[in-house]
Design an enzyme around this catalytic site. Sequence first.
Site, short mmCIF file in Angstrom:
data_model
loop_
_atom_site.label_atom_id
_atom_site.label_comp_id
_atom_site.label_asym_id
_atom_site.label_seq_id
_atom_site.Cartn_x
_atom_site.Cartn_y
_atom_site.Cartn_z
N GLY A 1 37.58 34.14 55.12
CA GLY A 1 39.02 34.32 55.13
C GLY A 1 39.72 33.56 54.01
O GLY A 1 40.94 33.45 54.01
N ALA B 1 42.09 38.20 38.84
CA ALA B 1 40.76 38.53 39.34
C ALA B 1 39.74 38.16 38.26
O ALA B 1 39.88 38.57 37.11
CB ALA B 1 40.68 40.02 39.65
N ALA C 1 36.43 38.80 38.53
CA ALA C 1 35.24 39.64 38.63
C ALA C 1 35.11 40.57 37.43
O ALA C 1 36.10 41.09 36.92
CB ALA C 1 35.30 40.47 39.91
N HIS D 1 40.26 44.06 48.66
CA HIS D 1 41.18 43.03 48.19
C HIS D 1 42.46 43.65 47.65
O HIS D 1 43.56 43.20 47.96
CB HIS D 1 40.52 42.17 47.10
CG HIS D 1 39.63 41.10 47.63
ND1 HIS D 1 39.94 39.77 47.52
CD2 HIS D 1 38.44 41.17 48.26
CE1 HIS D 1 38.97 39.05 48.06
NE2 HIS D 1 38.05 39.88 48.53
N ASP E 1 41.25 34.36 42.00
CA ASP E 1 40.19 34.69 42.96
C ASP E 1 39.05 35.35 42.22
O ASP E 1 39.16 36.50 41.81
CB ASP E 1 40.75 35.62 44.03
CG ASP E 1 39.90 35.70 45.28
OD1 ASP E 1 38.80 35.14 45.28
OD2 ASP E 1 40.34 36.34 46.26
#
EC number: 2.7.1.156
Length: 180
Positions: free
Chosen positions: A14, A34, A36, A52, A85
């Site tokens: 979470g 992001a 990634a 997401h 993130d």
Amino acid sequence: MGKVILITGPARSGKSEWAEKLASQSNKSVVYMATALLDPTDQEWQKRIQQHQQRRPQNWITMEVPTALSKTLANVKPDTCVLVDSLGTWVANFLEQEDTDWEKTVQDFLDTVELVAADLIFVAEETGWGVVPAYPIGRKFRDRLGTLVRKLAVISQAVYLVTVGHALNLTTLGTPLEGN
């Protein structure tokens, strides 16, 4: 320096949802960074990214920042809340970097964080609670992420551990180790 929040925890705990909630509560425009690297051939990864994306409000600005995190953070407006993130993915993007270059990358990142006037929320995976990785690259990842997160925690105003869907404020519950 704006407010710096660090959120860490295991996979599927979470973390991202808690970070998104805090960003929404900031009452500022939110920039979602992001880290990634997109891989259209990896369907499972694409599905995670889509989950997401679907959770985030439409008015949030999304930026893909797989490596240039320090440079990108240095250019954000002071009246924003930036959600990064995740740091684990960012670290993974540098695993080929030599140790001395990685140390410079980390120091540049930490120096930048201290200069940014915007509020910053970082999501980081918690590693090292299980067995020692069997391969050198796994140990390198674990050690680099663990060290980065510990250093970032020192300059954060709030540090949260999110596990099994519960957020614990380590800043109020914990005692920092000497040297932090």
